[in-house]
Design an enzyme around this catalytic site. Structure first.
Site, PDB file in Angstrom:
ATOM      1  N   TYR A  43       2.128 -35.382  42.465  1.00  0.00           N
ATOM      2  CA  TYR A  43       3.375 -34.827  43.001  1.00  0.00           C
ATOM      3  C   TYR A  43       3.170 -33.347  43.329  1.00  0.00           C
ATOM      4  O   TYR A  43       2.891 -32.548  42.436  1.00  0.00           O
ATOM      5  CB  TYR A  43       4.474 -35.011  41.949  1.00  0.00           C
ATOM      6  CG  TYR A  43       5.857 -34.515  42.305  1.00  0.00           C
ATOM      7  CD1 TYR A  43       6.236 -34.226  43.610  1.00  0.00           C
ATOM      8  CD2 TYR A  43       6.808 -34.363  41.300  1.00  0.00           C
ATOM      9  CE1 TYR A  43       7.513 -33.789  43.908  1.00  0.00           C
ATOM     10  CE2 TYR A  43       8.096 -33.934  41.581  1.00  0.00           C
ATOM     11  CZ  TYR A  43       8.436 -33.637  42.886  1.00  0.00           C
ATOM     12  OH  TYR A  43       9.703 -33.200  43.170  1.00  0.00           O
ATOM     13  N   LYS A  84       2.965 -37.662  46.448  1.00  0.00           N
ATOM     14  CA  LYS A  84       4.341 -37.330  46.817  1.00  0.00           C
ATOM     15  C   LYS A  84       4.303 -35.895  47.315  1.00  0.00           C
ATOM     16  O   LYS A  84       4.088 -34.957  46.538  1.00  0.00           O
ATOM     17  CB  LYS A  84       5.286 -37.464  45.624  1.00  0.00           C
ATOM     18  CG  LYS A  84       6.729 -37.070  45.969  1.00  0.00           C
ATOM     19  CD  LYS A  84       7.645 -37.094  44.756  1.00  0.00           C
ATOM     20  CE  LYS A  84       9.049 -36.640  45.146  1.00  0.00           C
ATOM     21  NZ  LYS A  84       9.972 -36.593  43.973  1.00  0.00           N
TER      22      LYS A  84
END
Length: 395
Positions: free
Chosen positions: A224, A252
């Site tokens: 992320y 992400k």
């Protein structure tokens, strides 16, 4: 001098006299062969993480937490840590298009409201979400103890793991905590892990690679990248290095669609982390899908946005809602909206507080414009008074 001597005698006489230990016992103790602590000789030994430690980190250690808020406390026994391996492959995660960063609701005393949580999960499944992030930023993992965190992951797996993929946010700015939490997350059955780069106490780029390499062997992993929260970008050099691991499911990415296209052009799976950019990311820049906040509110519309082909009119319809959600740091807007929809209690764990009255009125109007039938829950949307909200500082 005589006074001092007599005082010394009185001190000796008044000193408590304890029985002397048996000399035989001393002899036995002196002749017992000393063994060094296991931590000094076993490379994979680790200390318990806060108050929660899986007794033996293997798939046979199942924690029963589905029906209770309080996590099962397991006695810590210093053993060699067994590497937990996920039964899910990274390929199973790479194909997911709509992943919801699920909200964690609370009871008035600040504990988890598992009944409301289960209702939210049912609504996600019924409306086509393929996976959930448990205990992420949206789910307020940063406000949870690790006991709560792992319990909620296990609860989600036990109740819904056959219908939806469960991705546990087991990342941390401490590599030690990230390793332990990820072991425990996979032990209770999560399908994949979400890992952030170390924030606040930032490290070097080589340190980032070492951090991710420490957790990737355990199972499918989504990295992320959200520099606005961590204060540090994860550059392509780092991602290209860790992408050699078969367990890297994807990224992400919150930097923007140009970065997304840079990765997808090299065959790396990416999910947009920005709801306002996810339509174009999906259909114009090669993103697999989105890890979404907005899908907590309108999962069916977000699924259509990810599966139905280019749809600029639907995207334009949703943009005002997305802008409203993110006018204050997430999850402030989402928490307020779900309370107004009547699907969670209006309880906030501090430091989060609800949006002000005028913003709550705006949300009511947005619901009417988009259509109440598109939102989760069945109750009429309400403005709510300031006094309706409960703010909990001790939880």
């Amino acid at each position: 001098m005589a006074i001092l001597k007599s005082y010394g005698v009185r001190l000796r006489e008044s000193t408590p006299q304890f029985p002397r230990p048996n000399l035989c016992d001393n002899y036995k103790r002196r002749n017992v062969k000393w063994r060094s602590p296991q931590a000094a000789v076993i490379p994979n030994f680790h200390l318990p993480m806060r108050s929660f430690e899986v007794k033996n980190s293997c798939s046979s250690s199942v924690i029963s937490t589905a029906s209770s808020y309080a996590p099962t406390r397991i006695e810590f026994v210093p053993k060699i840590s067994v590497l937990v391996m996920s039964l899910t492959s990274a390929d199973d995660i790479k194909s997911l298009r709509l992943i919801t960063a699920i909200k964690t609701p609370y009871l008035p005393d600040g504990r988890f409201d598992l009944e409301a949580y289960d209702d939210l999960m049912h609504m996600q499944i019924e409306n086509g979400a393929e996976a959930v992030i448990v205990g992420g930023t949206t789910g307020e993992g940063q406000l949870m103890s690790w006991d709560e965190h792992i319990m909620l992951i296990g609860h989600t797996v036990n109740c819904f793991g056959g219908s939806i993929k469960v991705i546990g946010n087991t990342g941390s700015n401490s590599t030690r905590e990230a390793i332990h939490a990820t072991e425990q997350g996979f032990a209770v059955g999560m399908h994949a892990a979400l890992h952030i780069n170390p924030y606040y106490g930032k490290t070097s780029l080589d340190g980032l690679i070492s951090h991710f390499d420490s957790v990737l062997p355990m199972g499918p992993t989504i990295i992320y990248n959200v520099p606005s929260r961590t204060g540090q970008d994860i550059p392509p050099r780092v991602i290209n290095n860790v992408a050699q691991s078969p367990n890297l499911a994807g990224i992400k990415e919150c930097v923007g669609n140009n970065r997304i296209e840079q990765y997808t052009g090299n065959g790396i799976v990416v999910w947009s982390g920005n709801d306002d950019q996810c339509h174009d990311a999906r259909w114009s820049h090669g993103a697999t899908g989105v890890i979404s906040v907005t899908s907590n509110l309108v999962p069916g519309l977000m699924r259509e946005l990810m599966f139905g082909g280019k749809n600029p009119s639907l995207n334009a319809k949703l943009l005002p809602l997305i802008e409203w959600l993110f006018q204050e740091p997430n999850p402030v807007g989402l928490n307020t909206a779900l309370a107004q929809l009547g699907v969670v209690r209006p309880v906030f764990r501090l430091p989060y507080v609800p949006l002000p009255l005028e913003k709550r009125v705006e949300f009511v109007n947005l619901v009417k414009e988009i259509g109440r039938e598109n939102f989760v829950g069945k109750n009429d949307v309400q403005v709510l008074d300031d006094d309706d909200f409960i703010l909990v500082g001790r939880y």
